[in-house]
Design a protein around this motif. Structure first.
Motif, short mmCIF file in Angstrom:
data_model
loop_
_atom_site.label_atom_id
_atom_site.label_comp_id
_atom_site.label_asym_id
_atom_site.label_seq_id
_atom_site.Cartn_x
_atom_site.Cartn_y
_atom_site.Cartn_z
N ARG A 1 -7.05 3.27 -7.33
CA ARG A 1 -6.96 3.46 -5.88
C ARG A 1 -8.05 2.68 -5.16
NH1 ARG A 1 -5.70 9.14 -3.29
NH2 ARG A 1 -3.61 8.29 -3.35
N TRP B 1 -7.69 3.00 4.69
CA TRP B 1 -8.14 2.35 3.46
C TRP B 1 -9.63 2.60 3.21
CZ3 TRP B 1 -5.40 -2.67 5.36
CH2 TRP B 1 -4.01 -2.54 5.16
N TRP C 1 0.81 -1.22 0.00
CA TRP C 1 0.00 0.00 0.00
C TRP C 1 0.84 1.28 0.00
CZ3 TRP C 1 -4.65 2.08 -0.78
CH2 TRP C 1 -4.85 3.39 -0.31
N LYS D 1 -9.98 6.13 1.87
CA LYS D 1 -9.54 6.20 0.47
C LYS D 1 -10.55 5.53 -0.44
CE LYS D 1 -5.23 7.87 1.12
NZ LYS D 1 -4.68 9.08 0.48
N ASP E 1 0.63 3.71 -3.09
CA ASP E 1 -0.16 4.92 -2.85
C ASP E 1 0.68 6.17 -3.10
OD1 ASP E 1 -2.68 6.14 -1.97
OD2 ASP E 1 -1.52 6.85 -0.25
#
Length: 288
Positions: A163, A184, A133, A187, A137
């Motif tokens: 994403r 998470w 991640w 996001k 990211d």
């Protein structure tokens, strides 16, 4: 056709346009673009058997000719679906590495999109989204903020989908770390809302998948079922049979309907997918 998500029509049009004269000059600029978009459409339609045949052939021919830009386009991004459908993530990584070795990607942000998409998909497929991640990211943020990159609505949808896929897959892998899960979830929610706001047919379908993952990861089974049902209807309309099959499988998992799981799994395998459970981590992440 592509912006309207009419992928089957686009493939048919591209095939009709490939006259014998065009085929004789298949490495012209026009046919180069046609091959790229045809691969994108095959991946979105879930015609993985065709994709598995086309990608290695085109990649090898591009490498043989020393056309490294074509080599990158033909082996990464959406084309990476060929390697993953064949249950060969190591080949996806190797093909990407061989192609990007010829470029300084830091100075060509557009090409980094293909790299990032391959890395995100491969990480989700192999169950490494949570451990990957931070690195992925950061790459995503760097691209989004790059002033040299101007995103169309279609490209923006791709970014939000990447994403959402990464966040949902990470949530499906790590069920214990509350701090990371909160990140998470935030996001994923932001990506789902952004996809929905684009008002694109494919964006709406991917948004439904993202909202289904949000519901599933917050123990809202009824919400997950409703979003998955909407997603399946949208994918069926778009003739995206691979996604529709994966969603059918996910619906079975959410509703604990073994027959539905088997039907979805069988339909996904019929498209040319070797390992349906792993491929579902890309197509419908975070739901099972």
């Amino acid at each position: 056709l592509l912006l309207a998500s009419r992928y089957a029509d686009a493939v048919a049009w591209l095939d009709r346009a490939s006259s014998s004269a065009a085929k004789a000059k298949q490495w012209s600029h026009e046919n180069f673009d046609a091959h790229i978009w045809r691969l994108v459409c095959l991946d979105r339609l879930g015609r993985f058997r065709e994709l598995r045949a086309e990608v290695p052939r085109l990649t090898l021919e591009a490498e043989r000719r020393g056309n490294h830009l074509a080599q990158l386009f033909f082996s990464s991004g959406y084309a990476s679906g060929a390697w993953l459908a064949a249950d060969a993530p190591d080949q996806a990584a190797a093909a990407l590495a061989a192609a990007v070795a010829h470029f300084d990607l830091e100075h060509v942000p557009y090409l980094r999109i293909y790299e990032l998409q391959t890395l995100v998909r491969t990480a989700a497929y192999e169950g490494r989204a949570s451990s990957s991640w931070s690195s992925l990211d950061r790459r995503h943020e760097s691209l989004v903020r790059d002033p040299a990159l101007r995103l169309s609505r279609g490209a923006a949808a791709n970014f939000h989908h990447m994403r959402a896929c990464l966040a949902a897959a990470a949530l499906g892998e790590d069920t214990t770390d509350r701090g990371r899960r909160a990140t998470w979830l935030a996001k994923l929610r932001a990506s789902a809302n952004a996809l929905a706001k684009l008002k694109l047919p494919l964006g709406d379908a991917h948004a439904a998948i993202a909202f289904a993952a949000l519901s599933a990861q917050t123990n809202d089974r009824d919400g997950a079922r409703a979003h998955l049902s909407r997603a399946r209807a949208l994918f069926v309309t778009l003739e995206m049979n691979g996604y529709a099959a994966a969603v059918q499988r996910a619906l079975g998992l959410v509703t604990k309907d073994a027959a539905l799981v088997d039907q979805g799994t069988g339909a996904l395998v019929a498209t040319g997918v070797v390992d349906a459970a792993k491929m579902a981590r890309i197509l419908v992440p975070g739901v099972d």
